[in-house]
Scaffold this active site. Structure first.
Site, PDB file in Angstrom:
ATOM      1  N   LEU A 285      50.128  15.124 -56.785  1.00 39.86           N
ATOM      2  CA  LEU A 285      50.479  16.090 -57.828  1.00 39.86           C
ATOM      3  C   LEU A 285      51.512  15.531 -58.792  1.00 39.86           C
ATOM      4  CD1 LEU A 285      50.484  19.493 -55.898  1.00 39.86           C
ATOM      5  CD2 LEU A 285      48.667  18.462 -57.267  1.00 39.86           C
TER       6      LEU A 285
ATOM      7  N   GLY B 102      45.835  10.138 -59.149  1.00 35.43           N
ATOM      8  CA  GLY B 102      44.416  10.312 -58.917  1.00 35.43           C
ATOM      9  C   GLY B 102      43.774  11.280 -59.883  1.00 35.43           C
TER      10      GLY B 102
ATOM     11  N   SER C  86      45.082   5.699 -58.135  1.00 37.01           N
ATOM     12  CA  SER C  86      44.939   5.886 -56.692  1.00 37.01           C
ATOM     13  C   SER C  86      43.476   5.780 -56.283  1.00 37.01           C
ATOM     14  CB  SER C  86      45.475   7.271 -56.319  1.00 37.01           C
ATOM     15  OG  SER C  86      45.504   7.454 -54.927  1.00 37.01           O
ATOM     16  N   PRO C  87      43.195   5.263 -55.088  1.00 34.27           N
ATOM     17  CA  PRO C  87      41.793   5.214 -54.632  1.00 34.27           C
ATOM     18  C   PRO C  87      41.223   6.621 -54.478  1.00 34.27           C
ATOM     19  CG  PRO C  87      43.309   4.644 -52.851  1.00 34.27           C
ATOM     20  CD  PRO C  87      44.129   4.714 -54.097  1.00 34.27           C
TER      21      PRO C  87
ATOM     22  N   ALA D 174      38.156   4.228 -50.914  1.00 33.95           N
ATOM     23  CA  ALA D 174      38.027   3.790 -49.529  1.00 33.95           C
ATOM     24  C   ALA D 174      36.689   3.084 -49.347  1.00 33.95           C
ATOM     25  CB  ALA D 174      38.123   4.987 -48.588  1.00 33.95           C
TER      26      ALA D 174
ATOM     27  N   TYR E  33      41.960   9.093 -40.879  1.00 29.33           N
ATOM     28  CA  TYR E  33      40.919   8.116 -40.604  1.00 29.33           C
ATOM     29  C   TYR E  33      41.335   7.200 -39.452  1.00 29.33           C
ATOM     30  CZ  TYR E  33      39.020  10.150 -44.811  1.00 29.33           C
ATOM     31  OH  TYR E  33      38.538  11.037 -45.728  1.00 29.33           O
TER      32      TYR E  33
END
Length: 361
Positions: free
Chosen positions: A304, A326, A24-25, A61, A186
């Protein structure tokens, strides 16, 4: 043992990725020169996860314009120097057999903040200290931050163009896919939610109007990326009265698919501070399952997910097509190799240099 679903290939458009366990980013806030150019930190950080067996490594991002950075230390793709620095990142990721993706973003009213590990300095960075005037669909601040300037139509047009140009640079750098960040409070999420968008023009009011910026960005990205895959990350709920619900976002996701998106990356929250989020293992997975069922699009689940069996069940049961991880990759860059061993998989791309230290099943 039959091949696990988690470690089966996935093809999006004309691109096939070796498995469905992706990085994940995750923002690193490590561009200390504030110029948006990737550093050795990013090379080692991302390369280690590619070596560790991930199907795709997605960059954090990455701002499409300077004022779109969350913090001054974010990556960018608004100029060619930034593009050129990313060529080496992509080469390293590819050298270990993983796909390389980049999440393109604009932070909107949540831009120009200090790094999270600077607790003595919080909120908006003042212009005198290298910060900038933030932009948003409406002049409504995020909690504890400065009031943003409401965007003009010209501002909106410029953001759409910037996403297109950043995509062009991503393709030139060799990336295999691009993700549009429309989550976590965002800019694009700010347009989608009625809690942050009170405009009365063609970008506010109805769901169709609030989705207009996103759909224009998808079109601009698709025009530059050709037949490479495009992902969109949504927050499936704002966890707040009057905000977005999973059903709302399922509609947006369907429109995104028609506009050219191939994968819907499903997260939650980020628009409103102080909300109650029901954290538990895989707490966002049901939203990915709902959107997959309602739209027929491929989805990615995140949040999670820390265990091989858990990730395998998500894919094998049809809740999502991809699992994005992540923090577990931060703790263990070889999480994918470890997960494969626990599932009884023998991966052809497991590094032979590490063969003397095999993971136990």
């Amino acid at each position: 043992m039959a091949q696990s679903h988690l470690f089966s290939p996935l093809t999006l458009r004309n691109t096939t990725f070796r498995n469905r366990l992706w990085v994940s980013p995750m923002c690193q806030y490590s561009v200390d020169k504030h110029d948006g150019v990737a550093t050795d930190w990013h090379l080692v950080h991302l390369g280690s996860m590619a070596r560790g067996g991930a199907g795709v490594v997605m960059l954090e991002a990455t701002a499409v314009v300077p004022e779109g950075r969350i913090a001054r230390e974010d990556l960018g793709l608004w100029n060619d120097n930034q593009r050129d620095a990313m060529v080496r990142l992509v080469e390293v990721i590819h050298s270990h057999g993983a796909g390389a993706a980049v999440q393109l973003a604009h932070a909107g009213r949540k831009a120009s903040v200090y790094r999270p590990w600077e607790p003595d300095r919080t909120g908006t960075v003042p212009e005198a200290d290298g910060g900038w005037q933030t932009l948003a669909p409406s002049a409504i601040p995020f909690d504890g931050m400065s009031v943003p300037r409401e965007m003009t139509i010209e501002d909106i047009d410029a953001v759409v163009e910037a996403f297109g140009l950043a995509t062009r640079r991503a393709v030139e750098a060799g990336f295999d896919a691009v993700e549009i960040h429309a989550a976590h409070g965002y800019l694009v999420h700010q347009f989608l939610s009625p809690l942050s968008n009170t405009r009365t023009d063609s970008y506010g009011g109805s769901a169709e109007n609030r989705a207009r910026l996103l759909l224009r960005i998808i079109a601009a990205v698709r025009a530059e990326i050709g037949e490479l895959p495009v992902s969109v990350r949504f927050s499936a709920t704002d966890y707040a009265d009057g905000g977005l619900t999973p059903d709302d976002v399922a509609v947006f996701a369907g429109w995104a698919g028609v506009a050219g998106a191939d994968l819907i990356d499903v997260s939650t929250g980020g628009l409103v501070a102080g909300v109650s989020i029901p954290l538990s293992p895989g707490y966002q997975v049901p939203h990915a399952e709902l959107i997959r069922r309602e739209t027929g699009l491929c989805t990615a689940a995140v949040g999670l997910i820390t265990d091989a069996a858990q990730a395998e069940t998500i894919v094998s049961s049809g809740q999502a097509d991809v699992v994005l991880v992540g923090r577990e990759f931060l703790r263990n860059p070889h999480f994918a190799l470890q997960a494969a061993a626990k599932l009884g998989e023998r991966l052809s791309y497991s590094p032979p240099q590490y063969g003397r230290a095999p993971y136990e099943h």
